[in-house]
Design an enzyme around this catalytic site. Structure first.
Site, short mmCIF file in Angstrom:
data_model
loop_
_atom_site.label_atom_id
_atom_site.label_comp_id
_atom_site.label_asym_id
_atom_site.label_seq_id
_atom_site.Cartn_x
_atom_site.Cartn_y
_atom_site.Cartn_z
CB SER A 110 -0.95 0.18 1.28
OG SER A 110 -1.90 -1.05 1.29
CB THR B 103 -4.90 -4.83 5.71
OG1 THR B 103 -4.97 -6.24 4.96
CG2 THR B 103 -3.51 -4.91 6.58
CE LYS C 242 -9.20 -6.01 4.82
NZ LYS C 242 -9.32 -6.79 3.49
N GLY D 230 -15.18 -19.66 -0.75
CA GLY D 230 -14.88 -18.97 0.52
C GLY D 230 -16.01 -18.09 1.01
CB ALA D 231 -18.47 -18.03 3.49
N GLY E 3 -14.35 -12.81 5.10
CA GLY E 3 -14.46 -11.18 4.92
C GLY E 3 -14.24 -11.00 3.67
NE ARG F 133 -11.87 -25.14 5.80
CZ ARG F 133 -10.51 -24.45 6.34
NH1 ARG F 133 -9.69 -25.17 5.92
NH2 ARG F 133 -10.57 -23.29 7.18
CB THR F 134 -17.50 -23.84 7.57
OG1 THR F 134 -15.86 -23.97 8.03
CG2 THR F 134 -18.11 -23.98 8.80
P1 NDP Z 1 -10.75 -14.97 6.15
O1 NDP Z 1 -9.92 -15.72 7.10
O2 NDP Z 1 -11.93 -14.12 6.58
O3 NDP Z 1 -11.53 -16.51 5.30
C1 NDP Z 1 -10.84 -17.23 4.65
C2 NDP Z 1 -11.77 -18.22 4.02
O4 NDP Z 1 -10.80 -19.22 3.33
C3 NDP Z 1 -13.02 -18.90 4.68
O5 NDP Z 1 -13.94 -19.20 4.01
C4 NDP Z 1 -12.18 -20.23 4.87
O6 NDP Z 1 -13.09 -21.37 5.00
C5 NDP Z 1 -11.36 -20.53 3.59
N1 NDP Z 1 -10.36 -21.39 3.57
C6 NDP Z 1 -9.06 -21.46 4.42
N2 NDP Z 1 -8.43 -22.53 3.81
C7 NDP Z 1 -9.23 -23.12 3.29
C8 NDP Z 1 -8.66 -24.64 2.72
N3 NDP Z 1 -7.58 -25.18 2.87
N4 NDP Z 1 -9.52 -24.98 1.96
C9 NDP Z 1 -10.91 -24.48 1.49
N5 NDP Z 1 -11.09 -23.26 2.23
C10 NDP Z 1 -10.30 -22.72 2.86
O7 NDP Z 1 -9.81 -14.38 4.93
P2 NDP Z 1 -10.47 -13.12 4.08
O8 NDP Z 1 -11.77 -13.30 3.52
O9 NDP Z 1 -10.04 -11.78 4.66
O10 NDP Z 1 -9.21 -13.33 2.90
C11 NDP Z 1 -9.03 -14.32 2.11
C12 NDP Z 1 -8.24 -14.28 0.97
O11 NDP Z 1 -8.22 -12.94 -0.02
C13 NDP Z 1 -6.72 -13.90 1.53
O12 NDP Z 1 -5.62 -14.81 0.76
C14 NDP Z 1 -6.53 -12.52 1.19
O13 NDP Z 1 -5.06 -12.36 1.14
C15 NDP Z 1 -7.17 -12.35 0.10
N6 NDP Z 1 -7.38 -10.97 -0.07
C16 NDP Z 1 -7.00 -10.08 -1.29
C17 NDP Z 1 -7.39 -8.92 -1.42
C18 NDP Z 1 -6.74 -8.12 -2.63
O14 NDP Z 1 -7.14 -6.84 -2.64
N7 NDP Z 1 -6.18 -8.76 -3.54
C19 NDP Z 1 -8.29 -8.26 -0.41
C20 NDP Z 1 -8.79 -8.87 0.35
C21 NDP Z 1 -8.42 -10.40 0.70
P3 NDP Z 1 -13.89 -21.69 6.57
O15 NDP Z 1 -14.85 -20.86 6.66
O16 NDP Z 1 -14.14 -23.23 6.40
O17 NDP Z 1 -12.57 -21.60 7.64
#
Ligand code: NDP
Length: 273
Positions: A16, A61, A65, A126-127, A129, A151-152
Site C-alpha cells: 500500500s 487490513t 477490518k 470462500g465465505a 471477510g 469448506r464450512t
Molecule cells: P478469512 O480468514 O476471513 O476467510 C478465509 C476463507 O478461506 C474461509 O472461507 C475459509 O473457510 C477458507 N479457507 C481457508 N483455508 C481453506 C482451505 N484449505 N480449503 C478451503 N477453504 C479454505 O480471510 P479473508 O476473506 O479476509 O481473505 C481471503 C483471501 O483473500 C486472503 O488470501 C487474502 O489475502 C485475499 N484478499 C485479497 C485482497 C486483494 O486486494 N487482492 C483483498 C482482501 C483479501 P472456512 O470458513 O471453512 O474456515
C-alpha cells in the site's frame, strides 16, 4: 503534510505505501503514507492516537477490518453490507467515516480484464471477510446466478441468506457444484498454506474465467491448478489490490488516480515482469 497509513498485523510486506506514493505523485497530491503494526489488542488505541495526532485517513487490513467496523463514527452503505472496514477517512467535521473498497476494487479489476459479469454464472469460493465484501458489488452487476461454496457450509448458507435480497445468490457444498460457470473467484485463504479449495476439475473449461484474490511473484496454487485443467483466462488479486487502493485514495482526496501505470510499476517491483 497530510498523513495516511495502513494498519495491519503483520503489515511489513504491504504494498500500500508503494501504491499510494505513486498515486500521490501522479495526481500531484502532497501526502505521506506509512505502515503501522500494533499488537492485536492495541489496534483501537493506535487508531485513536493516529487521528489525535493529525492523521487524515488510513487503510485497515488483516486482522483489524472487523474491529475497525466497530470503531468508526459512520459507515458507508457498502461498509455496512460488508461488515468490515478497510478505509477510514477523518472528515472536515471531525467524523471518522468507515468505508469498504475491496469489493469495488475486485469488480473494477474484473472489468479491466474484460470479464462480463451481467447475466453470467459466478462461483465464489470462500465465505470469509473478502467474500462478504465482494458480494454486494458483484450482485450489483446483475449476474444470472451467484453460487457460494465454502469448506464450512453453514457460513456460505449464512452469507447467501444475508445477501439474497440483492440478487440470485445460493450456497452449495463443493460436492454439489455442477453445470457450467462463467467465472470462478477464489476468495479462500487456502493458497496461503499452498493448499487448494476442493473443487472438482470437471468444473474447469477453456472458456471459464478464473480469479484468485491472492497474488504473488508467480502463479498462485489455484491459478496453476486451473491452468493445468484447461482454463485460459486467469487473473490474480494484484489488480484488485491496486483498484481498491485507487478507490480509497478517491475517498480521501476526491480525485481518482489512474491504475494501469501503477499496476505495471507494482509488477516490476514484485519481479512479475
Ligand atoms: P478469512 O480468514 O476471513 O476467510 C478465509 C476463507 O478461506 C474461509 O472461507 C475459509 O473457510 C477458507 N479457507 C481457508 N483455508 C481453506 C482451505 N484449505 N480449503 C478451503 N477453504 C479454505 O480471510 P479473508 O476473506 O479476509 O481473505 C481471503 C483471501 O483473500 C486472503 O488470501 C487474502 O489475502 C485475499 N484478499 C485479497 C485482497 C486483494 O486486494 N487482492 C483483498 C482482501 C483479501 P472456512 O470458513 O471453512 O474456515
Amino acid at each position: 503534510m497530510d498523513r495516511y497509513l495502513v494498519f495491519g498485523h503483520p503489515v511489513r510486506h504491504s504494498k500500500s505505501p508503494f501504491i499510494h506514493t505513486l498515486f500521490a505523485r501522479q495526481t500531484q497530491q502532497e501526502l505521506e503514507y506509512g505502515l503501522a503494526e500494533p499488537a492485536v489488542d492495541e489496534f483501537a488505541q493506535a487508531l485513536r492516537t493516529f487521528f489525535e495526532q493529525g492523521g487524515k485517513g488510513c487503510n485497515v487490513t488483516v486482522p483489524f477490518k472487523e474491529q475497525a467496523f466497530t470503531l468508526v463514527d459512520h459507515l458507508s452503505p457498502r461498509a455496512k453490507r460488508a461488515g468490515a472496514v478497510n478505509t477510514i477517512k477523518l472528515t472536515d467535521d471531525g467524523v471518522l467515516l468507515g468505508d469498504n473498497t475491496d469489493g469495488a476494487g475486485l469488480v473494477a479489476d474484473l472489468k479491466s480484464h474484460g470479464v462480463t459479469l451481467a447475466d453470467s454464472r459466478i462461483l465464489l469460493l470462500g465465505a470469509g471477510g473478502a467474500a462478504r465484501g465482494a458480494l454486494a458489488p458483484l450482485l450489483a452487476e446483475l449476474p444470472s446466478e451467484l453460487v457460494i461454496a465454502n469448506r464450512t457450509h453453514a457460513k456460505a448458507q449464512q452469507l447467501a441468506a444475508e445477501f439474497c435480497d440483492l440478487g440470485h445468490v445460493t450456497a452449495q457444498t463443493y460436492e454439489q457444484l455442477a453445470g457450467s460457470f462463467d467465472l470462478v473467484i477464489n476468495s479462500t485463504s487456502a493458497s496461503l498454506q499452498g493448499e487448494l479449495p476442493p473443487l472438482a476439475p470437471a468444473l474447469i473449461h477453456t472458456d471459464i474465467a478464473i480469479y484468485d484474490m491472492m497474488y504473488g511473484a508467480s502463479d498462485t496454487a489455484f491459478i496453476s491448478w486451473a491452468k493445468q485443467h484447461g482454463a485460459r483466462q486467469t487473473m490474480d488479486g494484484l489488480g484488485m489490490l491496486v483498484e481498491q487502493a485507487a478507490e480509497a485514495f478517491t475517498v480521501w482526496r476526491g480525485i481518482r488516480p489512474g491504475t494501469k501505470q501503477v499496476l505495471r510499476e507494482l509488477k516490476r517491483n514484485l519481479g512479475v515482469i
